[in-house]
Design a protein around this motif. Structure first.
Motif, PDB file in Angstrom:
ATOM      1  N   ILE A   1       1.183  -1.106  -0.018  1.00  0.00           N
ATOM      2  CA  ILE A   1       0.058  -0.023  -0.243  1.00  0.00           C
ATOM      3  C   ILE A   1       0.880   1.282  -0.004  1.00  0.00           C
ATOM      4  N   HIS A   2       2.204   1.561   0.745  1.00  0.00           N
ATOM      5  CA  HIS A   2       2.449   2.243   0.656  1.00  0.00           C
ATOM      6  C   HIS A   2       3.573   2.926  -0.262  1.00  0.00           C
ATOM      7  N   ARG A   3       3.831   2.379  -1.394  1.00  0.00           N
ATOM      8  CA  ARG A   3       3.867   1.819  -2.826  1.00  0.00           C
ATOM      9  C   ARG A   3       3.494   2.546  -3.921  1.00  0.00           C
ATOM     10  N   ALA A   4       2.090   2.555  -2.804  1.00  0.00           N
ATOM     11  CA  ALA A   4       1.151   2.090  -3.917  1.00  0.00           C
ATOM     12  C   ALA A   4       0.886   4.005  -4.252  1.00  0.00           C
ATOM     13  N   VAL A   5       0.872   4.715  -2.722  1.00  0.00           N
ATOM     14  CA  VAL A   5       0.764   5.932  -2.307  1.00  0.00           C
ATOM     15  C   VAL A   5       0.857   6.979  -3.396  1.00  0.00           C
ATOM     16  N   GLY A   6       0.613   8.171  -3.360  1.00  0.00           N
ATOM     17  CA  GLY A   6       0.838   8.590  -4.783  1.00  0.00           C
ATOM     18  C   GLY A   6       0.284   8.334  -6.248  1.00  0.00           C
TER      19      GLY A   6
ATOM     20  N   GLY B   1      -6.318   7.802  -6.335  1.00  0.00           N
ATOM     21  CA  GLY B   1      -6.849   6.840  -5.301  1.00  0.00           C
ATOM     22  C   GLY B   1      -7.511   5.941  -6.305  1.00  0.00           C
ATOM     23  N   ASP B   2      -7.815   5.814  -7.301  1.00  0.00           N
ATOM     24  CA  ASP B   2      -9.284   5.583  -8.016  1.00  0.00           C
ATOM     25  C   ASP B   2      -8.375   4.497  -9.066  1.00  0.00           C
ATOM     26  N   LYS B   3      -6.543   4.671  -8.469  1.00  0.00           N
ATOM     27  CA  LYS B   3      -6.130   3.319  -9.157  1.00  0.00           C
ATOM     28  C   LYS B   3      -5.574   2.634  -8.754  1.00  0.00           C
ATOM     29  N   LEU B   4      -5.593   2.709  -7.383  1.00  0.00           N
ATOM     30  CA  LEU B   4      -4.843   2.504  -5.395  1.00  0.00           C
ATOM     31  C   LEU B   4      -5.036   0.964  -5.625  1.00  0.00           C
ATOM     32  N   VAL B   5      -6.519   0.980  -5.690  1.00  0.00           N
ATOM     33  CA  VAL B   5      -7.208  -0.537  -4.746  1.00  0.00           C
ATOM     34  C   VAL B   5      -7.109  -1.829  -6.086  1.00  0.00           C
ATOM     35  N   ALA B   6      -7.360  -0.692  -7.719  1.00  0.00           N
ATOM     36  CA  ALA B   6      -7.036  -2.940  -8.423  1.00  0.00           C
ATOM     37  C   ALA B   6      -5.706  -2.543  -7.805  1.00  0.00           C
ATOM     38  N   HIS B   7      -4.541  -1.443  -8.287  1.00  0.00           N
ATOM     39  CA  HIS B   7      -3.019  -2.164  -7.903  1.00  0.00           C
ATOM     40  C   HIS B   7      -2.403  -2.390  -7.230  1.00  0.00           C
ATOM     41  N   VAL B   8      -3.105  -2.736  -5.924  1.00  0.00           N
ATOM     42  CA  VAL B   8      -3.411  -3.249  -4.956  1.00  0.00           C
ATOM     43  C   VAL B   8      -3.769  -4.291  -4.757  1.00  0.00           C
ATOM     44  N   ALA B   9      -4.799  -4.774  -4.619  1.00  0.00           N
ATOM     45  CA  ALA B   9      -5.904  -5.987  -4.602  1.00  0.00           C
ATOM     46  C   ALA B   9      -5.923  -6.748  -5.950  1.00  0.00           C
ATOM     47  N   GLY B  10      -6.304  -5.952  -7.363  1.00  0.00           N
ATOM     48  CA  GLY B  10      -6.321  -6.787  -8.241  1.00  0.00           C
ATOM     49  C   GLY B  10      -7.669  -5.633  -8.428  1.00  0.00           C
TER      50      GLY B  10
ATOM     51  N   GLU C   1     -11.321  -4.008  -6.820  1.00  0.00           N
ATOM     52  CA  GLU C   1     -11.803  -3.031  -7.861  1.00  0.00           C
ATOM     53  C   GLU C   1     -13.427  -2.969  -7.922  1.00  0.00           C
ATOM     54  N   GLN C   2     -13.704  -3.979  -8.461  1.00  0.00           N
ATOM     55  CA  GLN C   2     -14.886  -4.124  -9.236  1.00  0.00           C
ATOM     56  C   GLN C   2     -15.738  -4.259  -8.536  1.00  0.00           C
ATOM     57  N   ARG C   3     -15.756  -4.949  -7.228  1.00  0.00           N
ATOM     58  CA  ARG C   3     -16.591  -5.728  -6.031  1.00  0.00           C
ATOM     59  C   ARG C   3     -16.643  -4.228  -4.900  1.00  0.00           C
ATOM     60  N   VAL C   4     -15.943  -3.782  -5.031  1.00  0.00           N
ATOM     61  CA  VAL C   4     -15.869  -3.413  -3.535  1.00  0.00           C
ATOM     62  C   VAL C   4     -14.646  -1.298  -3.615  1.00  0.00           C
ATOM     63  N   GLY C   5     -14.405  -1.574  -4.772  1.00  0.00           N
ATOM     64  CA  GLY C   5     -13.330   0.541  -5.103  1.00  0.00           C
ATOM     65  C   GLY C   5     -14.362   1.528  -4.608  1.00  0.00           C
ATOM     66  N   GLY C   6     -15.575   1.644  -5.365  1.00  0.00           N
ATOM     67  CA  GLY C   6     -16.099   2.817  -4.616  1.00  0.00           C
ATOM     68  C   GLY C   6     -15.966   2.895  -3.075  1.00  0.00           C
ATOM     69  N   PRO C   7     -17.158   1.689  -2.692  1.00  0.00           N
ATOM     70  CA  PRO C   7     -16.976   1.653  -1.072  1.00  0.00           C
ATOM     71  C   PRO C   7     -15.820   2.005  -0.514  1.00  0.00           C
ATOM     72  N   LEU C   8     -14.411   0.677  -0.784  1.00  0.00           N
ATOM     73  CA  LEU C   8     -13.721   1.755  -0.649  1.00  0.00           C
ATOM     74  C   LEU C   8     -13.064   2.528  -0.196  1.00  0.00           C
ATOM     75  N   ARG C   9     -12.570   3.226  -1.401  1.00  0.00           N
ATOM     76  CA  ARG C   9     -12.875   4.482  -1.043  1.00  0.00           C
ATOM     77  C   ARG C   9     -13.689   4.949  -0.764  1.00  0.00           C
ATOM     78  N   ASP C  10     -14.864   6.000  -0.442  1.00  0.00           N
ATOM     79  CA  ASP C  10     -15.229   6.116   0.965  1.00  0.00           C
ATOM     80  C   ASP C  10     -14.765   6.067   1.903  1.00  0.00           C
ATOM     81  N   ARG C  11     -14.768   4.154   1.981  1.00  0.00           N
ATOM     82  CA  ARG C  11     -14.518   4.074   3.545  1.00  0.00           C
ATOM     83  C   ARG C  11     -13.227   4.515   4.228  1.00  0.00           C
ATOM     84  N   TRP C  12     -11.579   5.116   2.685  1.00  0.00           N
ATOM     85  CA  TRP C  12     -10.770   5.537   3.034  1.00  0.00           C
ATOM     86  C   TRP C  12     -10.480   6.804   3.683  1.00  0.00           C
ATOM     87  N   THR C  13     -11.845   7.676   2.607  1.00  0.00           N
ATOM     88  CA  THR C  13     -11.621   8.979   2.868  1.00  0.00           C
ATOM     89  C   THR C  13     -12.105   9.303   4.767  1.00  0.00           C
TER      90      THR C  13
END
Lengths: 236, 236
Positions: free
Chosen positions: B48-53, B56-65, B69-81
């Motif tokens: 995750i640390h290496r993906a920071v920067g 955020g729209d790309k990070l979930v797929a980059h880190v977790a596939g 991203e398709q399953r929980v990308g949106g809610p995960l980003r909301d939770r991140w906020t």
């Protein structure tokens, strides 16, 4: 204790715990940053991160200087314990941690979990992957006179299982440096957030992504293939 | 917009904000780890640390596939906020951040603060060092069609001040990659927790410890000394 000849085969795998078997370095870094901030000290967190893995008794001076250590070292460490206690329930073992321990045992090596963490933290972490059932011995901060990067903890680890030659596995440059001081080879994992170049520069002979990859390499004979370090008396 | 010749002098300094001017990457990493954990995903935090920067729209797929991203990308980003909002008051500017901005202006360069963060976070960070009073322009996630490592944000930054050639300053490999795609040179800072080797491998022409060191180099003519990138149309 005996001197060992340079062709002694490695018989003992010494695994660091924090940042190597459990994903704790980022919690450590933030807990330290909060403890520093409580004392009106604001070192950049990347510097704290790079210091995680050396002994907590050395970290304050390393990051903020001797004057800070003399003035607030003790209370700052106490504060760190409080801050880390608030985060410890978020710490998880890495994928492959248990597999790595099993691979080491299956290959017939002695296995020591060499943590320099506080006993209550080590207890919690070993519980996450049933470490005490799998390892031949373990250590905490209480077991070594001087903390990493001094080699003391590695000598204790080796003697605790009657090993004649060990390899240190850790995520931090301090692990590689401690191994070098102890005359042992070391293997680095990227799990703590140090980069491959940093680990190799510090002396790691091999670098793996994480416990799962290392477990495969152990199963294929990695440990037997490592050159044991130069003959060196294990004491001080 | 015009093509620029390869001997155009650099006239614009584009500064990343998160991890470069404010010490926020470790809070970002932990906030993401908590957001992933909320969705029963547990990527190693170093990844995750290496993906920071990156955006955020790309990070979930980059880190977790892609599936995550398709399953929980949106809610995960909301939770991140939500998670990051709980940590943002701990974020501080680095020593030398204000000095760096002043050095860039004193040298006569255009100065753009090119954040790809959420507008309310960028607002908070710029307030920490009076960034709006010092910079000629600034950006947020709302200003670029595609996030880093795409070059869009850098093109926006340059056009916002009517600059003809820029240098990108950032702490993350994604900044260096975005600069490369935009045909600009880049300078790396160690402040975000990427190592010097990682930044250079990603394309950084120079690497400095932090804003204070970079400010000295700017005052001594660093920017004028950098080769501007190959001639390239600024984009879409």
């Amino acid at each position: 204790m005996t001197h060992r000849s340079s062709d002694t085969l490695i018989d003992t795998v010494i695994l660091d715990v924090d940042g190597t078997l459990v994903d704790s370095n980022y919690h450590h870094a933030l807990a330290w940053a909060r403890a520093f901030a409580h004392h009106e000290l604001f070192p950049p967190i990347w510097r704290i991160h790079r210091a995680v893995g050396m002994g907590g008794d050395k970290l304050v001076a390393h990051v903020a200087g001797d004057e800070a250590e003399q003035r607030v070292g003790g209370p700052l460490r106490d504060r760190w314990t409080q801050e880390f206690d608030r985060l410890i329930q978020e710490v998880r073992p890495f994928d492959g941690t248990r597999t790595l321990l099993e691979a080491v045992k299956a290959r017939g090596h002695h296995l020591v979990l060499a943590s320099s963490g506080q006993p209550q933290h080590v207890e919690t972490f070993l519980g996450l992957f049933d470490g005490k059932a799998l390892a031949d011995a373990w250590t905490t901060a209480d077991d070594a006179e001087e903390s990493k990067p001094a080699p003391d903890l590695l000598h204790v680890a080796l003697s605790r299982v009657g090993g004649s030659a060990g390899v240190m596995v850790g995520d931090a440059t301090w692990d590689a440096q401690a191994a070098k001081s102890a005359g042992m080879p070391s293997v680095g994992l990227l799990t703590g957030g140090f980069s491959e170049a940093e680990l190799r520069d510090a002396g790691a002979a091999e670098v793996f992504e994480g416990p799962a990859r290392l477990a495969r390499a152990v199963a294929e004979g990695l440990v037997e293939g490592l050159p044991s370090g130069p003959s060196q008396a294990p004491g001080r």
